[in-house]
Each structure stands twice: as C-alpha cells, then as structure tokens.
Enzyme design. Structure first.
Site, short mmCIF file in Angstrom:
data_model
loop_
_atom_site.label_atom_id
_atom_site.label_comp_id
_atom_site.label_asym_id
_atom_site.label_seq_id
_atom_site.Cartn_x
_atom_site.Cartn_y
_atom_site.Cartn_z
N HIS A 180 1.17 -1.15 0.17
CA HIS A 180 -0.04 -0.02 0.11
C HIS A 180 1.00 1.42 -0.06
O HIS A 180 2.05 1.38 0.69
CB HIS A 180 -0.75 0.06 1.22
N CYS A 280 -2.44 2.76 9.11
CA CYS A 280 -3.59 1.84 8.72
C CYS A 280 -4.69 1.88 9.60
O CYS A 280 -5.95 1.97 9.14
CB CYS A 280 -2.97 0.70 8.64
N1 ARG Z 1 -4.12 -7.08 6.37
C1 ARG Z 1 -4.51 -5.86 5.87
C2 ARG Z 1 -4.65 -6.31 4.30
O1 ARG Z 1 -3.77 -6.73 3.93
C3 ARG Z 1 -3.64 -4.69 6.37
C4 ARG Z 1 -4.09 -3.31 5.88
C5 ARG Z 1 -3.22 -2.26 6.02
N2 ARG Z 1 -3.76 -0.99 5.72
C6 ARG Z 1 -3.09 -0.05 5.38
N3 ARG Z 1 -3.85 1.19 4.96
N4 ARG Z 1 -1.81 -0.05 4.66
O2 ARG Z 1 -5.55 -5.57 3.53
#
Ligand code: ARG
Length: 287
Positions: A180, A280
């Site tokens: 991300h 996150c």
């Molecule tokens: N386990 C989640 C996923 O893989 C983590 C999300 C993390 N969020 C972020 N904004 N980077 O989707």
C-alpha cells in the site's frame, strides 16, 4: 551545549505548526490474522487480542491528547481487518470516494464504511474500480498521490480524480512488503497550512519511473531507509507538527526531529502481524 527547541523555526524559516484533525477509527474487537493477503500475514502467528486492544487504545488516546477528534465505526464480526480504517475510503471536504477491496475477504468493509460516511452526511461516490481508500491515496495540498501495483487499480486513479475533482499523481509500487502507498510514503505536512507540503518515503518501494516522479515533485523529501521502512515506520500520521509513528522506527524519528517535527512513538506490533500500523488504523477526514 545546544538546546534543541522543537517549536523553533527551522533555518529555512519554516514553522512546524499542528492543525486540528478529525479521524475515524474502528475498534479491533474482531481483529485476528485469519487469512494471508500480504507477506506480513501468517495465520500461525497468533494475535494477542488483549494486547492489540491496549495498543489500539493508546493510539486513540494519543490522538485525543494531541487535541484531535476521533470518531468510531462499529466493527463487523467476520471482518478482522476492519480495524484498518484507512482502507475504508478517501474523504476530502464533505465528499468521499468509497473503497472496493481487492480481496473477497475484505469486500464487506467497503459498504460498511460507505454507509457510516453517508449517515454522517458525507457525499459518497460509489466506486466501480478496485481501490483501498487511504491505503493507496494520500491527500497532499490540492492533489492526491495514488499507489498502484498490488491493490488499487490504475483505473481507480482516474475514477478518483473525477469523483473528487482533484489532480492525481500515479505511483507504482513494486515491493510486495510495501503493498500500500501508506507504508511507502508518510505525509509529514499536507501543505494546507503555512508550511509547504513535505513527505518521507522509501525509494526501494517504487518503480524506477515513480522514483523519478517523486524526486521531481519532492526534491527535499526525507528519504527513509529500509530498516525503518521494514518496521512500517512510514505508516505514520502527522498533524503538521506531531508525527505519530511506530516506536521501532528510531532513526526515522531522529530525522523527523532534525526536520523540526516532534515524533510521537507508539507500539502497535500486534497489528504488524497483519501488515498494518498507525496510519492503517486511522482514516483522516480531510477538510
Ligand atoms: N491485513 C490488511 C490487508 O492486507 C492490512 C491493511 C493495512 N492497511 C493499510 N492502510 N496499509 O489488507
């Protein structure tokens, strides 16, 4: 002896002034690692749920102590990643571009966040293209930095630009650990106050062309090393002065201090098991 006054103006004349923020968070009532959709997740690596709850409460209390507003959305049973509120949408000035998750495991979260935002009076643009909200979209001045490569599609960048009527800069992520944009770039100053926009990023997370884009747009950016990026140090939330970041990112914190910011370290290692940290867990309702 030199005394460092973090409220002082930098040699450049820039003052790091905090601005009040409005955040949305989701309590980790159903948080666990029940599936693996990024390289951080291993279902055998059990989450200590009490510890996770305490760590999340410290984060919320940190925002409140800094004078910010924190709203809460009810977590849905069976959606263990819903605690990662950043992924729920991108909200700017009363308008929201809703999320459409890449993996079916998280699909139900999109509607839940959109419903909450609508009920609060935000005008929600229903997405047709795959995107994970503020996980891949970072608001900066009048523009939006947008990540692609693992989760959010390039088509969503165009849809977003139309939905929120803002210029969008596409950046390509190439390292699966940094799936991300909000784990590869930290917005330190959004450029909406008196100081210019300021970011920190880990160049290794980006394609050659996107590194070039970042160099051109932000020649003075703070470059984060791999060691700090690997503990999700860039998954930080700034109010323009205080930068809340994972405690393990110690040299990033030192660099922030030298840049005139006040680092506010928090321990969120239970959430690292799911590949997430400070940012996150936080959706910002940008004004
Ligand atoms: N386990 C989640 C996923 O893989 C983590 C999300 C993390 N969020 C972020 N904004 N980077 O989707």
């Amino acid at each position: 002896m030199t005394v460092v006054d973090t409220h002082a103006r930098l040699p450049t004349g820039i003052a790091r002034t905090p601005r009040d923020r409005h955040y949305l968070m989701c309590p980790p009532a159903h948080f666990e690692v029940a599936y693996a959709i990024n390289p951080w997740m291993d279902v055998a690596n059990l989450v200590d749920v009490d510890r996770a709850r305490q760590q999340w409460e410290v984060l919320r209390d940190t925002y409140l102590r800094l004078g910010h507003r924190v709203d809460l959305i009810d977590p849905l049973p069976g959606q263990p990643d819903m605690v990662f509120a950043a992924n729920g949408a991108l909200v700017i000035g009363g308008r929201a571009y809703g999320a459409m998750f890449r993996f079916p495991e998280r699909a139900a979260e999109g509607g839940a966040y959109a419903a909450w935002l609508s009920a609060q009076g935000y005008r929600v643009h229903e997405p047709r293209r795959t995107n994970e909200g503020e996980g891949d979209f970072l608001a900066l001045g009048s523009m939006i930095l947008a990540g692609t490569g693992f989760r959010t599609s390039l088509e969503a960048h165009i849809e977003l630009a139309e939905a929120l009527d803002r210029p969008v800069v596409s950046l390509e992520l190439v390292d699966p650990r940094f799936y991300h944009l909000d784990v590869a770039i930290a917005v330190l100053d959004d450029g909406n106050g008196t100081a210019p926009a300021d970011i920190a990023y880990f160049p290794g997370a980006f394609s050659r062309h996107s590194r070039r884009t970042l160099r051109d747009l932000f020649p003075d950016a703070l470059l984060c090393d791999e060691e700090d990026a690997r503990v999700l140090g860039l998954n930080a939330v700034s109010d323009g002065h205080h930068v809340v970041l994972p405690a393990a990112a110690t040299s990033l914190a030192a660099s922030l201090r030298r840049r005139g910011y006040t680092p506010v370290p928090v321990v969120l290692d239970e959430f690292l098991k799911a590949g997430g940290s400070v940012k996150c867990c936080t959706m910002e309702m940008h004004r």
